[in-house]
Scaffold this active site. Structure first.
Site, PDB file in Angstrom:
ATOM      1  CG  HIS A  24      41.654  47.079  38.398  1.00 52.48           C
ATOM      2  ND1 HIS A  24      41.255  46.514  37.210  1.00 52.48           N
ATOM      3  CD2 HIS A  24      40.776  46.641  39.345  1.00 52.48           C
ATOM      4  CE1 HIS A  24      40.186  45.767  37.421  1.00 52.48           C
ATOM      5  NE2 HIS A  24      39.881  45.808  38.714  1.00 52.48           N
ATOM      6  CG  ASP A  82      44.687  48.313  31.872  1.00 48.64           C
ATOM      7  OD1 ASP A  82      45.407  47.706  32.679  1.00 48.64           O
ATOM      8  OD2 ASP A  82      43.477  48.517  32.075  1.00 48.64           O
TER       9      ASP A  82
END
Length: 369
Positions: free
Chosen positions: A122, A152
């Site tokens: 992540h 991200d």
């Protein structure tokens, strides 16, 4: 420009949303059961301006249906682990065989190769190994987590969009052809630190938190608490802006010289004490319209009401949701929020008609017969 997005979460959908905001016809291929992020699709802003079709890629017809879309697309976006798209029959080889000018965008954290490529991850892990996370936070505490904005979206989505548009430009030139864009969050995040690496090499940046010009190491670049528990952000780096800052703050006569590094602790204390004497609203009024480079730290719910953002239309209300407006801005071809978040499968018949892909609805007819 036509884009096929194989449903995922995080940076892939955001990249597709950005393209959709700018006018691309984005068809999101949703899977039965959802993409894994348990959010009501009606509120998933990253799916605005898109249309959705429902395809089970594990069914006998799934891959063929996607390839029918691919044949008519300019760009495909997928965010699976390496090898998954290939096993599903929609990897680069199959898609480029069907459409040689296709730009095949791969959005992953670790990239397509390397020791970690096949492992889960992540945002926090991706920015951790690039050095970006280690730069953020106070020197006497753990690194501060910048939500999932740095990895991200900045290091992932935006680099995928840049890569896809550049590859599309090549594909559309004479003799050009499609290609694979490997957008890895670790690569993009590392790329974002280019200036810092230059400063580090030149001796102008210390490899530790809270000791540098842009990481809170200086008393005139940071956030200070106000009397009501709010915060003001100070970015008075240049001397002329700093001069206005301490004048408006009211410590011009008493503050030690900013050039005396040994006195920075004293200066920080003086700034902090002064900010605690008034509320955030009061300090906002003091610094408003000045060149002191001071701004109130607003929450997500407060930000849309800031006068500057209101004047620019930085946020819009659409389908009952207050949300960021498309960016950047164009003088001739402005982006717009045209459609609410796509509901999984709601546009299958419409897309089948517009993209001339009758196979999208064939399975539904067969299932009902």
């Amino acid at each position: 420009m036509r884009v096929v997005e194989l449903a995922g979460i995080g940076p892939g959908p955001f990249a597709a949303m950005l393209l959709a905001d700018l006018g691309a016809d984005v068809v999101r291929v949703d899977r039965p059961g959802g993409a894994g992020l348990r959010i009501d699709p009606a509120y998933d802003i990253t799916n605005r301006n898109k249309r959705s079709v429902l395809i089970d890629l594990k069914s006998s017809q799934g891959a063929a249906q996607v390839l029918d879309l691919v044949e008519r697309a300019d760009v495909l976006i997928e965010g699976y682990r390496p090898g998954v798209a290939e096993r599903l029959g929609v990897g680069p080889e199959a898609c480029l065989a069907r459409n040689p000018r296709l730009v095949y965008g791969r959005m992953t954290g670790w990239g397509q190769q390397g020791p970690l490529a096949d492992t889960a991850g992540h945002d926090i892990g991706y920015i951790a190994i690039t050095g970006a996370l280690g730069m953020i936070g106070s020197p006497d505490g753990p690194p501060a987590i910048p939500a999932n904005l740095v990895g991200d979206y900045a290091g992932g989505s935006l680099y995928l969009v840049i890569g896809a548009l550049a590859a599309l430009q090549h594909a559309r030139t004479e003799g050009g052809r499609g290609q694979v864009v490997d957008a890895a969050i670790v690569d993009g995040t590392a790329h974002l630190t280019a200036m810092i690496h230059g400063m580090l090499a030149a001796g102008g940046w210390q490899d530790r938190r809270g000791a540098n010009l842009l990481d809170g190491g200086t008393p005139f670049y940071g956030a200070y608490e106000t009397a009501d528990g709010g915060y003001m952000a100070v970015g008075a780096l240049e001397k002329r802006f700093y001069a206005e800052f301490i004048r408006l703050l009211g410590i011009e006569e008493d503050a030690p010289s900013r050039d005396d590094l040994a006195a920075w602790g004293e200066l920080r204390t003086a700034i902090a004490a002064r900010f605690k004497t008034r509320t955030r609203e009061e300090w906002t009024a003091v610094f408003q319209d000045s060149d002191a480079c001071v701004a109130p730290v607003l929450s997500l719910r407060e930000a849309p009401a800031h006068p500057h953002l209101v004047a620019r239309g930085t946020f819009v209300d659409h389908a009952g949701i207050t949300q960021p407006a498309p960016a950047p801005r164009f003088s001739e071809t402005p982006g717009a929020v045209r459609r609410p978040p796509a509901q999984p499968g709601a546009d299958t018949a419409e897309v089948a008609r517009d993209w001339q892909t009758p196979s999208l609805t064939a399975e539904q007819k067969d299932a009902g017969s």
